[in-house]
Design an enzyme around this catalytic site. Structure first.
Site, PDB file in Angstrom:
ATOM      1  CG  HIS A  79      -7.873  -7.748   8.309  1.00  0.00           C
ATOM      2  ND1 HIS A  79      -7.396  -8.595   7.212  1.00  0.00           N
ATOM      3  CD2 HIS A  79      -6.461  -7.474   8.551  1.00  0.00           C
ATOM      4  CE1 HIS A  79      -6.234  -8.937   7.135  1.00  0.00           C
ATOM      5  NE2 HIS A  79      -5.662  -8.196   8.093  1.00  0.00           N
TER       6      HIS A  79
ATOM      7  CD  GLU B 220      -1.828  -2.318   1.137  1.00  0.00           C
ATOM      8  OE1 GLU B 220      -0.823  -2.664   1.677  1.00  0.00           O
ATOM      9  OE2 GLU B 220      -2.935  -3.096   0.892  1.00  0.00           O
TER      10      GLU B 220
END
Lengths: 416, 328
Positions: free
Chosen positions: B131, B62
């Site tokens: 998450h 990312e």
């Protein structure tokens, strides 16, 4: 930990009290038994005494404020904490500021609505947490006021008079007979504590007790003659017996023959009271707000006329002057209401619960009477009993009045 | 005009595709967006239409692909960066917060950053605590960025188009739980402007303010509360930056009671910011303090029942509204 001083319940019927006067100021040392304040209850003014020692640390209710029983009205700090109060000097802010910041909470929108509708928030008991006044509380007051004023508007006297006034000739010629003053304006005044209690108790009495009335007339000449003689003899000692004093004694003595008149309805039983405590209705001066209280002449059947007269005068004066204590008003078993001094000949009264009867006494008036076959001028007094039919039946009432008649018309018995 | 009912995910796809057709500078990059048609099938068919130069599969990095996209934006392109989950954006915090949000300011106006970061935000359902991030409170704290949270398919398309056309970095927060929901989306071109909250339910007794998925719980709560005679007004804030406080204030001035429902943790959150502003602008109109409903102050539990209990659920909202309106 500060000690909370709460509005005490000073009589059975007391639900709220008005703080008339604080005897202590913030910072004063308070000892157990000290008088802290004067409290006006529904009918009397009482002293509030402290049960604790300490420093009078905070006043939460200002003079003139009316609060519910149980509400904290002041704080007493234990003496150990007094050093703190020196660090932060006693609150010297103005009473209005204290009122703003102590003792009541209100939500912002409730405060705004109260301002907009002109609602006095001090009269409202909040329904939010810790008594916080919330929007709903204000709107309820506003709704109630609207209903009342709408009802008042429909019966406005001015509207009823409208057709007459609108007739042209009346309008053209009529001058006001009496100058129009403030008193002709429509207005409303909040009920005093006493008027609230009168309203509540008498509605309750008239609605729940099956009232009926029995009237009898009495020949008063023998009693008035005796009264004249006695008052002449007692004048040097300052005693002046009233007709009412005689009636108190007559009624009390008649109780012993008719215990049902010294009784109360108890739902599933009838309570017969031991002591005969005759209540006398005392009207209060209108300039002091009017109203009436019932003073209690305890053990009236055991008291001489002189004792009854002195007690009756004392109660009357104190009631009109500074008010009666709860003790002086409680435990009556029968009540006498006398309007004779105003020239009233006949009226009926509403029973003073938990009594079973009340005697409404008119004036002793001059009347033509037949005595020994001759028409002469005599004095006659008419008295009307209002009775609780659950306790006393008609024939019993008639028999009681018969006993009363025997006593009044043969008053020598009152002296022994 | 007949209704065209499509899924939330397809609305997102239409928004991206239409903007890419209109503007050659717009492109999409992210993990699995191309050949796999997107981890959540949002970019389905886009590789076929636009080819690998404009729909780019990235490595699992990312920080790397966010930084690359920011560079592209500085040079005049208009990238759409898909995070499979906003939870994974945490490793890209430096580029997205330090670079994208501050670029215009730090370059003295020389370089802007017309970029959209988008992906799933919040608990998706048993994804565990690492998450299941709600990043709105963390990221909305930073000046220089915009943040949008659509609730239905119509807003998803209209707001994503606005985001793509915006010259500032836009953080676009979707919910995995809403992707399969359906709604009417017009055929013709439209956008939903930022900074305009939407009153989704009219009511008189209490204003519920929320963003994104928790609105669903608000509707359930409103139905339950209606049975008790409590009439809720529900406001979908739509964008957190800019925040349409005016619409919220207008509603609270009417209801005098407010509950903010925010899926973030409560401390220093969107909820605390909205509550603070309501307190400021509605001070004299409040009948009670602004109540807040958040996720519980613990890491998101994995167990399904615990996750449900942890969320700003219907039960919590009902309790808060009853309390705020003194109906306990």
């Amino acid at each position: 930990m500060p000690i909370e001083i709460t509005m005490p319940r000073l009589s059975d019927t007391m639900e709220e009290g008005t703080l008339l006067h604080w005897h202590k100021q913030v910072g004063d040392v308070v000892s157990s038994g000290d008088v802290l304040a004067d409290i006006e209850t529904d009918k009397a003014t009482m002293e509030l005494q402290s049960f604790d020692d300490g420093i009078f640390s905070e006043i939460l209710v200002q003079e003139g404020e009316k609060v519910e029983v149980g509400k904290v009205i002041a704080l007493l700090s234990e003496e150990v904490e007094s050093s703190d109060s020196q660090a932060s000097p006693p609150n010297s802010s103005s009473p209005s500021q204290q009122e703003e910041h102590t003792g009541m909470t209100i939500s912002p929108v409730a405060r705004r609505l109260a301002d907009e509708y002109g609602v006095d928030i001090r009269t409202i008991q909040g329904s939010g947490p810790s008594g916080r006044v919330i929007k709903r509380d204000i709107l309820q007051v506003v709704d109630t006021t609207k209903e009342t004023s709408a009802a008042a508007a429909t019966t406005k006297p001015a509207e009823l008079l409208q057709p007459i006034v609108s007739e042209p000739e009346v309008v053209a010629t009529s001058q006001p007979i009496v100058p129009v003053g403030d008193w002709r304006e429509n207005r409303s005044e909040p009920l005093s504590n006493m008027r609230q209690v009168i309203a509540k108790r008498l509605v309750e009495s008239k609605q729940t007790i099956p009232h009926y009335q029995v009237t009898m007339s009495f020949d008063m000449d023998p009693l008035l003659d005796m009264r004249k003689t006695l008052n002449k003899q007692l004048a040097p000692s300052g005693v002046k017996l009233s007709v009412n004093d005689f009636l108190v004694r007559c009624c009390a003595l008649a109780m012993s023959e008719h215990p049902a008149f010294n009784a109360s309805f108890g739902g599933d039983c009838i309570y017969y009271h031991g002591p005969v405590n005759v209540g006398i209705a005392i009207a209060l001066p209108e300039e002091k707000g009017g109203g009436l209280v019932v003073g209690s002449i305890r053990d009236a059947d055991q008291k001489s006329l002189r004792a009854i007269s002195q007690e009756s005068a004392r109660l009357g004066n104190k009631a009109r002057d500074k008010g009666l204590s709860v003790e002086e008003m409680s435990d009556t078993t029968f009540t006498i209401s006398n309007l004779g001094m105003f020239g009233v000949e006949h009226f009926t009264a509403i029973i003073n619960p938990p009594n079973s009867a009340i005697l409404a006494v008119g004036a002793a008036v001059e009347k033509p009477v037949v005595r020994d076959g001759e028409l002469v001028v005599g004095h006659e007094l008419s008295a009307t009993l209002s009775l609780d039919h659950r306790v006393i039946d008609g024939a019993m009432a008639a028999r009681y009045l018969k006993t009363l008649k025997d006593l009044i018309e043969n008053p020598a018995a009152l002296l022994v | 005009m007949s209704e065209r009912i499509i899924e939330f995910r397809d609305a997102l796809c239409e928004a991206m595709s239409e903007e890419m057709r209109d503007d050659q500078k717009v492109f999409l990059l992210g993990e699995e967006v191309a050949q796999y048609n997107g981890a959540y099938k949002i970019s389905k068919g886009m590789l076929d239409e636009f080819g690998p130069r404009r729909v780019i599969d990235t490595p699992i990095s990312e920080s790397g692909f966010s930084g690359m996209a920011i560079g592209a934006a500085m040079r005049g392109l208009r990238p759409i960066v898909e995070f499979m989950s906003w939870s994974f954006s945490l490793v890209a915090a430096d580029p997205i917060l330090n670079n994208a949000a501050k670029m215009l300011y730090m370059s003295g106006g020389q370089f802007g950053c017309p970029i959209v970061f988008r992906g799933n935000d919040g608990a998706g359902g048993q994804l565990g605590s690492t998450h299941s991030w709600c990043v709105e409170s963390l990221y909305a704290n930073v000046p220089g960025l915009k943040m949008a949270i659509p609730y239905d398919a119509y807003d998803a398309k209209g707001m994503l188009k606005t985001a793509i056309r915006d010259d500032n970095p836009v953080f676009f927060l979707e919910s995995e739980r809403l992707l399969s929901t359906t709604g009417h989306v017009p055929q013709e071109d439209y956008t939903v402007p930022f900074g305009q909250a939407f009153v989704r339910r009219q009511g008189t007794d209490c204003t519920l303010i929320s963003f994104g998925r928790p609105l669903h719980f608000c509707f359930e709560a409103a139905e339950e509360l209606a049975k008790e005679g409590i009439d809720c007004e529900i406001i979908d804030g739509r964008t957190i930056r800019p925040l349409d406080i005016d619409t919220m204030v207008k509603s609270v001035k009417k209801t005098n009671a407010c509950v903010v429902v925010d899926q973030s943790w409560s401390f220093a959150s969107i909820g605390s910011e909205v509550a603070s502003q309501i307190h400021r602008y509605c001070f004299d109109d409040l009948d009670n303090f602004v109540h807040r409903v958040h996720s519980d102050d613990v890491p998101t539990p994995y167990a399904s029942n615990l996750e449900q209990a942890y969320l700003p659920n219907t039960r919590k909202i009902c309790e808060a509204v009853r309390s705020a309106t003194y109906n306990t």
